[in-house]
Design a protein around this motif. Structure first.
Motif, mmCIF file in Angstrom:
data_model
loop_
_atom_site.group_PDB
_atom_site.id
_atom_site.type_symbol
_atom_site.label_atom_id
_atom_site.label_comp_id
_atom_site.label_asym_id
_atom_site.label_seq_id
_atom_site.Cartn_x
_atom_site.Cartn_y
_atom_site.Cartn_z
ATOM 1 N N UNK A 163 1.016 -1.255 0.259
ATOM 2 C CA UNK A 163 0.048 -0.079 0.181
ATOM 3 C C UNK A 163 0.712 1.400 0.143
ATOM 4 N N UNK A 164 0.420 2.140 -0.577
ATOM 5 C CA UNK A 164 0.851 3.718 -0.301
ATOM 6 C C UNK A 164 2.392 3.572 -1.148
ATOM 7 N N UNK A 165 2.561 3.198 -2.391
ATOM 8 C CA UNK A 165 3.729 3.258 -3.112
ATOM 9 C C UNK A 165 3.293 3.793 -4.388
ATOM 10 N N UNK A 166 4.174 3.729 -5.440
ATOM 11 C CA UNK A 166 3.972 4.357 -6.781
ATOM 12 C C UNK A 166 3.824 3.250 -7.937
ATOM 13 N N UNK A 167 3.309 2.173 -7.506
ATOM 14 C CA UNK A 167 3.318 0.908 -8.579
ATOM 15 C C UNK A 167 2.279 1.425 -9.682
ATOM 16 N N UNK A 168 2.696 1.419 -10.733
ATOM 17 C CA UNK A 168 1.567 1.267 -12.051
ATOM 18 C C UNK A 168 0.987 -0.208 -12.350
ATOM 19 N N UNK A 169 1.713 -1.042 -11.909
ATOM 20 C CA UNK A 169 1.450 -2.453 -12.461
ATOM 21 C C UNK A 169 1.966 -3.485 -11.363
ATOM 22 N N UNK A 170 1.293 -4.637 -11.553
ATOM 23 C CA UNK A 170 1.912 -5.739 -10.519
ATOM 24 C C UNK A 170 2.284 -7.104 -11.529
ATOM 25 N N UNK A 171 3.675 -7.485 -11.221
ATOM 26 C CA UNK A 171 4.072 -8.444 -12.029
ATOM 27 C C UNK A 171 2.951 -9.853 -12.044
ATOM 28 N N UNK A 172 2.751 -10.546 -13.241
ATOM 29 C CA UNK A 172 1.930 -11.663 -13.229
ATOM 30 C C UNK A 172 2.416 -12.721 -12.322
ATOM 31 N N UNK A 173 3.791 -12.778 -12.130
ATOM 32 C CA UNK A 173 4.363 -13.768 -11.504
ATOM 33 C C UNK A 173 3.844 -13.919 -10.062
ATOM 34 N N UNK A 174 3.417 -12.906 -9.505
ATOM 35 C CA UNK A 174 3.119 -13.058 -8.108
ATOM 36 C C UNK A 174 1.925 -13.891 -7.705
ATOM 37 N N UNK A 175 1.238 -14.386 -8.801
ATOM 38 C CA UNK A 175 0.038 -15.295 -8.888
ATOM 39 C C UNK A 175 0.725 -16.427 -8.239
ATOM 40 N N UNK A 176 2.200 -16.765 -8.223
ATOM 41 C CA UNK A 176 2.746 -18.263 -7.805
ATOM 42 C C UNK A 176 2.692 -18.011 -6.335
ATOM 43 N N UNK A 177 2.381 -16.996 -5.693
ATOM 44 C CA UNK A 177 2.421 -17.017 -4.099
ATOM 45 C C UNK A 177 1.164 -17.798 -3.849
ATOM 46 N N UNK A 178 1.326 -19.128 -3.515
ATOM 47 C CA UNK A 178 0.086 -19.890 -3.283
ATOM 48 C C UNK A 178 -0.233 -19.921 -1.968
ATOM 49 N N UNK A 179 0.501 -19.254 -0.940
ATOM 50 C CA UNK A 179 0.163 -19.304 0.391
ATOM 51 C C UNK A 179 -0.666 -17.706 0.696
#
Length: 560
Positions: A163-179
């Motif tokens: 939260x409260x950063x300057x992200x314009x996108x999220x990498x699709x790879x974070x979908x690998x965080x299964x937990x």
């Protein structure tokens, strides 16, 4: 050494495992009653809330540390020796001035919790994903513009805050965080969410508030998703397709968007308990909304609804749902109705709606013009977890003290339209409270103890007798909406309001403000600021009518 205000760590602290106790005792510059340095190898070191500007490389002399807490200091960099603390499980570096993370930190092979919120980080090391044991990672309130793709390796992560950063996108790879169960991306510049996010099977809470989303993400495989917060975006259409996959949701928050209508598919969300649609452009609602079996909270204020009168909106969720149900053509009596009174029904049972208590988790004793809430209402609750209390439209002169019995589950309290002249301390211990309605009473002040209501998001104090802005509200930083219209408030403190990062709506209409402080213009988080009906001369009505952004801009231009 928490809060001792030291600017450097005394050398004997680092040497605590090396020196003999006698030497350590002679070196001791502060009188400690217990000989805490005589324990075996030090495992926890708390140096929080001091004025430390750096940590010594001697930290490597404490290899047994499992917890190192240096939050709230003035650290600008970290020693590379941190990487040698191979037993470290929790590292709290929050509220410092860190601009980068040393690569050596990535060697901490047992680290479970890493807290880095409120620093000056603009990037993270590419190999960040090496911290595979991490379960909790907080990177909120930094200056990050992107996330390393190696994040995909953090397969044990349960909670992640960006939260409260300057992200314009999220990498699709974070979908690998299964937990991952909780993902907080509030207050960034996200325009879309990667479709792969849909495969995050463990996700329970997703926060996307205050971004630039134009549509709700489609999350077909998130079967456990319980909360989706997407308020303060630019969502214009609710896609019926995306709603079909959200049938596990209990909270859907879409306030302050640009929605014009709600599709009938909303009724597929059978587990929905809270639906927040405030401040959109919705002109009509599907009447079938009234059939959602679990719905306890429905916010619709700030919409141009043609079919629903404003006074009905103010009567609260249960009345609204009753009205919507009555409009469905083939109206079938819902199970929520109270059983008919028969000769066999005891008088006390006839007014206690057990269905509401057990299924809706609602304790309702409203519109009875009663001077007190009967004990049998509280007795009926027994061990049922009640989340909502509605005691509005009675003649209560005090808040029922027995409300404290519900403190472990109560989130929403409506005490509007009574004769309350003060708030009792019992109310101040309802630590899970998120919504509090005290409108139309005779309150002249609020107790400072209310600061304990740290989760409170919405408070309605309209039509009371408050002569000053209740100072305790400045300390409840979770507040998103403060409704104070029709009181006698004479002044506000813009510097305190500026600290309230979550405050989006402030209604001060019809008060006694003789002037509006120009510094209020710096409260750029405010999405809705209502000031009409006060005796001040500037800003003039022509500026007020242009809306909140124009008013804030005008006020900023007046700052000396």
């Amino acid at each position: 050494l928490p809060g001792v205000c030291v600017s450097a760590v005394p050398q004997h602290v680092w040497r605590i495992n090396v020196d003999t106790p006698e030497e350590a005792q002679q070196n001791l510059s502060f009188g400690a009653a217990e000989r805490w340095w005589e324990q075996t190898d030090l495992t926890k070191l708390i140096l929080a809330s001091n004025k430390l500007q750096c940590l010594s490389e001697d930290v490597k002399l404490l290899p047994a540390l499992t917890v190192l807490d240096v939050h709230d200091n003035q650290l600008r960099s970290l020693p590379s020796a941190l990487g040698q603390l191979e037993n470290l499980q929790k590292l709290d570096l929050s509220h410092n001035k860190l601009e980068s993370i040393p690569e050596e930190l990535l060697q901490l092979s047992h680290l479970k919790s890493l807290l880095l919120q409120h620093n000056e980080l603009s990037c993270l090391p590419d190999g960040f994903g090496q911290l595979v044991t991490l379960e909790e990672l907080d990177l909120s309130n930094n200056h990050l513009t992107d996330i390393p793709t190696s994040f995909a390796l953090l397969v044990n992560l349960v909670r992640l805050s960006l939260a409260s950063n300057q992200l314009r996108s999220l990498p699709a790879d974070i979908s690998a965080m299964k937990s991952l169960r909780q993902l907080d991306c509030t207050k960034n510049y996200l325009e879309t969410v990667p479709s792969k996010l849909a495969t995050m099977a463990s996700l329970e809470q997703l926060y996307l508030r205050r971004n630039k989303l134009r549509a709700l993400p489609e999350l077909p495989s998130c079967k456990l998703l319980k909360e989706l917060h997407a308020g303060e975006n630019q969502i214009e259409v609710l896609n019926s397709e995306s709603l079909k996959h959200l049938n596990s949701l209990s909270v859907l928050e879409l306030r302050d968007n640009k929605l014009k209508s709600i599709p009938d598919e909303i009724t597929l969300l059978q587990k929905l308990e809270r639906l927040d649609l405030a401040n959109n452009d919705i002109s009509r609602l599907p009447y079938t909304l009234g059939n959602l079996p679990q719905l306890k909270f429905l916010a619709l204020e700030g919409n141009p609804l043609r079919t629903i009168r404003r006074d009905l909106l103010q009567k609260g969720t249960q009345e609204l749902l009753k009205y919507l149900r009555s409009k469905i053509q083939d109206d079938v009596p819902s199970q929520g109705e109270e059983p008919a009174v028969t000769a066999m029904t005891l008088p006390s049972q006839s007014r206690i709606n057990m269905h509401a208590i057990t299924t809706l988790k609602l304790l309702d004793y409203s519109e009875k013009q009663a001077a007190a809430i009967p004990d049998e209402m509280f007795n009926a609750v027994q061990s049922h977890p009640v989340t909502t209390v509605n005691f509005s439209k009675n003649q209560l002169v005090e808040i029922p003290p027995r409300i404290v019995e519900l403190k472990d589950s109560l989130c929403d309290v409506n005490l509007g339209f009574n004769k309350l002249s003060s708030v009792c301390l019992e109310l101040c211990v309802l630590h899970k409270l998120t919504h509090l309605d005290l409108r139309n009473n005779s309150l002249t002040s609020l107790p400072e103890e209310m600061a304990a209501l740290s989760r409170l998001q919405v408070i309605n104090l309209a039509f009371n007798r408050l002569k000053v802005f209740p100072s305790v509200l400045y300390h409840i930083l979770a507040l998103e909406t403060i409704l104070l219209s029709n009181n006698q408030v004479g002044s506000i403190d813009p510097l305190q309001l500026k600290k309230m990062d979550n405050l989006g709506t402030l209604d001060l209409q019809n008060n006694d403000l003789l002037q509006v402080p120009p510094e209020l213009g710096n409260c750029e988080n405010l999405r809705t600021l209502l000031l009409e009906g006060n005796p001040f001369r500037t800003p003039r009505a022509a500026i007020l009518s242009k809306g909140t952004a124009a008013v804030l801009e005008y006020l900023r231009s007046r700052i000396p």
